[in-house]
Design a protein around this motif. Structure first.
Motif, PDB file in Angstrom:
ATOM      1  N   ALA A   1       7.238  11.141   4.651  1.00 62.75           N
ATOM      2  CA  ALA A   1       7.691   9.759   4.747  1.00 62.75           C
ATOM      3  C   ALA A   1       6.916   8.898   3.755  1.00 62.75           C
ATOM      4  CB  ALA A   1       7.496   9.236   6.164  1.00 62.75           C
ATOM      5  N   ALA A   2       7.662   8.157   2.945  1.00 65.96           N
ATOM      6  CA  ALA A   2       7.057   7.356   1.892  1.00 65.96           C
ATOM      7  C   ALA A   2       7.160   5.870   2.193  1.00 65.96           C
ATOM      8  CB  ALA A   2       7.737   7.655   0.564  1.00 65.96           C
ATOM      9  N   SER A   3       6.200   5.120   1.705  1.00 68.47           N
ATOM     10  CA  SER A   3       6.236   3.665   1.826  1.00 68.47           C
ATOM     11  C   SER A   3       5.388   3.056   0.718  1.00 68.47           C
ATOM     12  CB  SER A   3       5.728   3.211   3.196  1.00 68.47           C
ATOM     13  OG  SER A   3       4.384   3.627   3.389  1.00 68.47           O
TER      14      SER A   3
ATOM     15  N   ASN B   1       3.693   6.667 -12.429  1.00 67.99           N
ATOM     16  CA  ASN B   1       2.723   6.734 -11.346  1.00 67.99           C
ATOM     17  C   ASN B   1       2.830   8.089 -10.669  1.00 67.99           C
ATOM     18  OD1 ASN B   1       2.060   3.915 -11.639  1.00 67.99           O
ATOM     19  ND2 ASN B   1       3.955   3.440 -10.560  1.00 67.99           N
ATOM     20  N   ASP B   2       1.711   8.534 -10.123  1.00 67.66           N
ATOM     21  CA  ASP B   2       1.665   9.767  -9.332  1.00 67.66           C
ATOM     22  C   ASP B   2       1.017   9.450  -7.997  1.00 67.66           C
ATOM     23  OD1 ASP B   2       1.464  11.956 -12.027  1.00 67.66           O
ATOM     24  OD2 ASP B   2       2.618  12.407 -10.215  1.00 67.66           O
ATOM     25  N   TYR B   3       1.748   9.684  -6.921  1.00 70.78           N
ATOM     26  CA  TYR B   3       1.216   9.452  -5.584  1.00 70.78           C
ATOM     27  C   TYR B   3       1.222  10.767  -4.811  1.00 70.78           C
ATOM     28  CZ  TYR B   3       2.475   4.633  -6.832  1.00 70.78           C
ATOM     29  OH  TYR B   3       2.596   3.424  -7.478  1.00 70.78           O
ATOM     30  N   TRP B   4       0.206  10.935  -3.949  1.00 67.81           N
ATOM     31  CA  TRP B   4       0.053  12.181  -3.198  1.00 67.81           C
ATOM     32  C   TRP B   4      -0.133  11.918  -1.717  1.00 67.81           C
ATOM     33  CZ3 TRP B   4       0.441  16.988  -5.348  1.00 67.81           C
ATOM     34  CH2 TRP B   4       0.422  17.056  -6.741  1.00 67.81           C
ATOM     35  N   GLY B   5       0.388  12.823  -0.910  1.00 69.51           N
ATOM     36  CA  GLY B   5       0.118  12.809   0.516  1.00 69.51           C
ATOM     37  C   GLY B   5      -1.116  13.651   0.826  1.00 69.51           C
TER      38      GLY B   5
ATOM     39  N   GLN C   1       0.840  -1.189   0.000  1.00 68.65           N
ATOM     40  CA  GLN C   1       0.000   0.000   0.000  1.00 68.65           C
ATOM     41  C   GLN C   1       0.882   1.249   0.000  1.00 68.65           C
ATOM     42  OE1 GLN C   1      -2.489   0.328   3.444  1.00 68.65           O
ATOM     43  NE2 GLN C   1      -3.457   2.219   2.775  1.00 68.65           N
ATOM     44  N   VAL C   2       0.646   2.104  -0.977  1.00 71.35           N
ATOM     45  CA  VAL C   2       1.438   3.334  -1.083  1.00 71.35           C
ATOM     46  C   VAL C   2       0.958   4.355  -0.060  1.00 71.35           C
ATOM     47  CG1 VAL C   2       1.983   5.290  -2.563  1.00 71.35           C
ATOM     48  CG2 VAL C   2       1.953   2.973  -3.517  1.00 71.35           C
ATOM     49  N   GLN C   3       1.920   4.943   0.631  1.00 71.78           N
ATOM     50  CA  GLN C   3       1.595   6.015   1.564  1.00 71.78           C
ATOM     51  C   GLN C   3       2.639   7.120   1.483  1.00 71.78           C
ATOM     52  OE1 GLN C   3       1.018   4.179   5.544  1.00 71.78           O
ATOM     53  NE2 GLN C   3      -1.047   4.998   5.417  1.00 71.78           N
ATOM     54  N   LEU C   4       2.163   8.359   1.530  1.00 74.91           N
ATOM     55  CA  LEU C   4       2.999   9.531   1.701  1.00 74.91           C
ATOM     56  C   LEU C   4       2.409  10.304   2.873  1.00 74.91           C
ATOM     57  CD1 LEU C   4       3.426  10.763  -1.998  1.00 74.91           C
ATOM     58  CD2 LEU C   4       5.142   9.620  -0.590  1.00 74.91           C
TER      59      LEU C   4
ATOM     60  N   PRO D   1       4.202  35.736   5.078  1.00 78.58           N
ATOM     61  CA  PRO D   1       2.763  35.431   5.168  1.00 78.58           C
ATOM     62  C   PRO D   1       2.232  34.794   3.886  1.00 78.58           C
ATOM     63  CG  PRO D   1       3.191  37.561   6.142  1.00 78.58           C
ATOM     64  CD  PRO D   1       4.490  37.112   5.529  1.00 78.58           C
ATOM     65  N   GLU D   2       2.778  35.152   2.750  1.00 81.17           N
ATOM     66  CA  GLU D   2       2.296  34.575   1.491  1.00 81.17           C
ATOM     67  C   GLU D   2       2.736  33.121   1.294  1.00 81.17           C
ATOM     68  OE1 GLU D   2       3.962  37.462   1.886  1.00 81.17           O
ATOM     69  OE2 GLU D   2       5.396  37.800   0.232  1.00 81.17           O
ATOM     70  N   ASP D   3       3.543  32.601   2.195  1.00 82.44           N
ATOM     71  CA  ASP D   3       3.885  31.179   2.162  1.00 82.44           C
ATOM     72  C   ASP D   3       2.820  30.317   2.848  1.00 82.44           C
ATOM     73  OD1 ASP D   3       7.280  32.126   2.794  1.00 82.44           O
ATOM     74  OD2 ASP D   3       6.422  31.506   0.872  1.00 82.44           O
ATOM     75  N   THR D   4       1.844  30.953   3.457  1.00 89.36           N
ATOM     76  CA  THR D   4       0.773  30.227   4.125  1.00 89.36           C
ATOM     77  C   THR D   4      -0.004  29.393   3.122  1.00 89.36           C
ATOM     78  OG1 THR D   4       0.537  31.887   5.864  1.00 89.36           O
ATOM     79  CG2 THR D   4      -1.369  30.480   5.423  1.00 89.36           C
ATOM     80  N   ALA D   5      -0.102  28.080   3.402  1.00 85.54           N
ATOM     81  CA  ALA D   5      -0.771  27.157   2.488  1.00 85.54           C
ATOM     82  C   ALA D   5      -0.754  25.758   3.090  1.00 85.54           C
ATOM     83  CB  ALA D   5      -0.073  27.129   1.131  1.00 85.54           C
ATOM     84  N   VAL D   6      -1.492  24.866   2.448  1.00 85.36           N
ATOM     85  CA  VAL D   6      -1.349  23.437   2.728  1.00 85.36           C
ATOM     86  C   VAL D   6      -0.252  22.911   1.807  1.00 85.36           C
ATOM     87  CG1 VAL D   6      -2.443  21.172   2.645  1.00 85.36           C
ATOM     88  CG2 VAL D   6      -3.746  23.166   3.455  1.00 85.36           C
ATOM     89  N   TYR D   7       0.755  22.279   2.401  1.00 87.88           N
ATOM     90  CA  TYR D   7       1.891  21.754   1.655  1.00 87.88           C
ATOM     91  C   TYR D   7       1.736  20.243   1.524  1.00 87.88           C
ATOM     92  CZ  TYR D   7       4.315  26.210   1.896  1.00 87.88           C
ATOM     93  OH  TYR D   7       4.662  27.538   1.743  1.00 87.88           O
ATOM     94  N   SER D   8       1.850  19.758   0.286  1.00 83.59           N
ATOM     95  CA  SER D   8       1.686  18.335   0.016  1.00 83.59           C
ATOM     96  C   SER D   8       2.895  17.815  -0.753  1.00 83.59           C
ATOM     97  CB  SER D   8       0.436  18.087  -0.834  1.00 83.59           C
ATOM     98  OG  SER D   8      -0.728  18.567  -0.195  1.00 83.59           O
ATOM     99  N   CYS D   9       3.218  16.547  -0.533  1.00 86.10           N
ATOM    100  CA  CYS D   9       4.298  15.964  -1.319  1.00 86.10           C
ATOM    101  C   CYS D   9       3.728  15.020  -2.376  1.00 86.10           C
ATOM    102  CB  CYS D   9       5.325  15.255  -0.449  1.00 86.10           C
ATOM    103  SG  CYS D   9       4.759  13.792   0.400  1.00 86.10           S
TER     104      CYS D   9
END
Length: 121
Positions: free
Chosen positions: A23-25, A108-112, A1-4, A88-96
């Protein structure tokens, strides 16, 4: 199972620093390019930093160049984003994101799930 799984998001004052981890797996991490994206409310998703593997070449947009540093530890299956001189403009949700493997034409494209970064006094 892919996890980020991202971590490290927090509330920080302007000028401060944070280090995000992802952290990836479930896949061969060293064969995948890793990218950090961010999305602020009402705005489009923005690429923040990319690191490829093998090779380790990095790429940043002008908005974060010189302030953010992406790195990876293939032994720990983890990618990091060191963020300095936060604004302040760096405020956001950050995803890998993981994209690969490098040797396949179709990737493949995987997302956290994302981690919230808020820069405010």
């Amino acid at each position: 199972q892919v996890q980020l799984v991202e971590s490290g998001g927090d509330l920080v004052q302007p000028g401060g620093s944070l280090r995000l981890s992802c952290a990836a797996s479930g896949f061969t991490f060293s064969y995948y390019a890793m990218t950090w994206y961010r999305q602020a409310p009402g705005k489009e998703r923005e690429l923040v930093a990319t690191i490829i593997s093998p090779g380790g070449t990095t790429n940043y947009p002008d908005s974060v160049k010189g302030r953010f540093t992406i790195s990876r530890d293939n032994a720990k299956n983890t990618v990091y984003l060191q963020m300095n001189s936060l604004k302040p403009e760096d405020t956001a949700v950050y995803s890998c994101n993981a994209r690969g493997p490098y040797y396949n034409r179709v990737k493949n494209d995987y997302w956290g799930q994302g981690t919230q970064v808020t820069v405010s006094s």
